[in-house]
Design a protein around this motif. Structure first.
Motif, PDB file in Angstrom:
ATOM      1  N   ASN A 164       0.903  -1.168  -0.067  1.00  0.00           N
ATOM      2  CA  ASN A 164       0.096   0.079   0.030  1.00  0.00           C
ATOM      3  C   ASN A 164       0.947   1.180   0.053  1.00  0.00           C
ATOM      4  O   ASN A 164       0.435   2.237   0.291  1.00  0.00           O
ATOM      5  CB  ASN A 164      -0.914   0.028   1.126  1.00  0.00           C
ATOM      6  N   TRP A 221     -11.996  -1.469  -1.362  1.00  0.00           N
ATOM      7  CA  TRP A 221     -11.899  -1.836   0.041  1.00  0.00           C
ATOM      8  C   TRP A 221     -13.068  -1.066   0.891  1.00  0.00           C
ATOM      9  O   TRP A 221     -13.680  -1.742   1.556  1.00  0.00           O
ATOM     10  CB  TRP A 221     -10.509  -1.734   0.427  1.00  0.00           C
ATOM     11  N   ASP A 276      -2.905  -2.118  -3.286  1.00  0.00           N
ATOM     12  CA  ASP A 276      -3.422  -2.434  -1.937  1.00  0.00           C
ATOM     13  C   ASP A 276      -4.215  -3.767  -2.038  1.00  0.00           C
ATOM     14  O   ASP A 276      -3.895  -4.758  -1.943  1.00  0.00           O
ATOM     15  CB  ASP A 276      -4.120  -1.306  -1.258  1.00  0.00           C
ATOM     16  N   ASP A 277      -5.857  -3.354  -2.163  1.00  0.00           N
ATOM     17  CA  ASP A 277      -6.651  -4.501  -2.164  1.00  0.00           C
ATOM     18  C   ASP A 277      -7.721  -4.054  -3.304  1.00  0.00           C
ATOM     19  O   ASP A 277      -8.535  -2.947  -3.303  1.00  0.00           O
ATOM     20  CB  ASP A 277      -7.399  -4.489  -1.148  1.00  0.00           C
ATOM     21  N   ARG A 316      -6.184  -8.604  -1.466  1.00  0.00           N
ATOM     22  CA  ARG A 316      -4.722  -8.125  -1.645  1.00  0.00           C
ATOM     23  C   ARG A 316      -4.029  -8.881  -2.470  1.00  0.00           C
ATOM     24  O   ARG A 316      -2.748  -8.688  -2.438  1.00  0.00           O
ATOM     25  CB  ARG A 316      -4.082  -8.232  -0.120  1.00  0.00           C
ATOM     26  N   ASN A 370      -2.551 -13.500  -2.811  1.00  0.00           N
ATOM     27  CA  ASN A 370      -1.882 -13.222  -1.402  1.00  0.00           C
ATOM     28  C   ASN A 370      -1.676 -14.182  -0.527  1.00  0.00           C
ATOM     29  O   ASN A 370      -2.514 -14.893  -0.169  1.00  0.00           O
ATOM     30  CB  ASN A 370      -2.884 -12.194  -0.718  1.00  0.00           C
ATOM     31  N   TRP A 421       1.391  -8.482   1.700  1.00  0.00           N
ATOM     32  CA  TRP A 421       1.067  -8.324   0.317  1.00  0.00           C
ATOM     33  C   TRP A 421       2.278  -9.215  -0.656  1.00  0.00           C
ATOM     34  O   TRP A 421       3.268  -9.171  -0.086  1.00  0.00           O
ATOM     35  CB  TRP A 421       1.087  -6.903  -0.227  1.00  0.00           C
TER      36      TRP A 421
END
Length: 227
Positions: free
Chosen positions: A79, A125, A151-152, A179, A202, A212
């Motif tokens: 992230n 997210w 990030d996700d 992720r 992930n 991650w």
């Protein structure tokens, strides 16, 4: 006295001429050495340039054939570092351009001209999937679609969103999880599955970063849309 003065003048002139000669010789030698150094350096620079591998668009490893668009892209790193999308040597999305964000980052490109149409990111997210679905539905036929996670990119994805992305040529979107790192290049109206897709799950046992997986990168040549 006259002879003495004349002799002194001759000696002075002789010393002056000798000094001038020595200085000129030293100067010429130095000039020759400097010129030699310059020419030698130029030759080395020319040789280095001739052996340096050529640079292709977006920094890809080989040139694309005619009627193809070069592209290179990468997912985000954890992230911290945002994704990057480049087409035809133009960086469309990146952290430096400040147009990337958490979730799924999307760049739309004209399939005939290679020109950028739009860039957007959708927070999967903490955001809402509805705007993403509407965006996917609005994409016109013949549009190249490039996507990269940061990030996700999966938590808020629902079945409808995944189906719309699958229709763009994705095979991994059905398995995209929390992720995961994922990059994809497809198109609206594509008849087959896209060959341009990379996906890393992930997994705490194999993750490069604490929570991650490693960054995924991809490059290639997108066929230009023909009439």
């Amino acid at each position: 006295c006259f002879l003495t003065g004349a002799a002194k003048l001759v000696v002075v002139i002789a010393i002056f001429l000798l000094t001038f000669y020595v200085i000129s010789q030293v100067f010429e030698i130095k000039m020759d050495a400097n010129l030699g150094h310059i020419f030698a350096r130029s030759a080395l620079d020319a040789a280095a340039r001739s052996t340096k591998p050529p640079r292709y668009k977006c920094g890809i490893s080989k040139a694309c054939p005619e009627k193809h668009f070069a592209f290179k892209m990468s997912s985000g790193a954890a992230n911290v570092v945002g994704p990057k999308i480049c087409v035809e040597d133009n960086v469309l999305m990146s952290g430096v351009k400040n147009n990337v964000g958490r979730g799924i980052n999307v760049a739309l490109v004209n399939g005939k001209t290679g020109e950028l149409l739009d860039t957007k990111f959708f927070d999967m997210w903490g955001g809402d999937v509805a705007p993403f679905i509407e965006f996917l539905k609005s994409i016109q036929d013949g549009t190249i679609v490039l996507m990269a996670t940061y990030d996700d990119g999966a938590t808020k994805l629902n079945e409808e969103a995944r189906k719309l992305i699958a229709e763009l040529g994705s095979t991994s979107i059905t398995n995209l999880g929390f992720r995961d790192n994922w990059v994809f290049c497809g198109g609206k109206g594509i008849k087959t599955k896209s060959p341009f897709e990379q996906h890393i799950k992930n997994n705490k046992d194999t993750n490069k970063y604490e929570g991650w997986p490693e960054v995924v990168e991809m490059e290639g040549c997108i066929p230009q849309k023909q009439d």
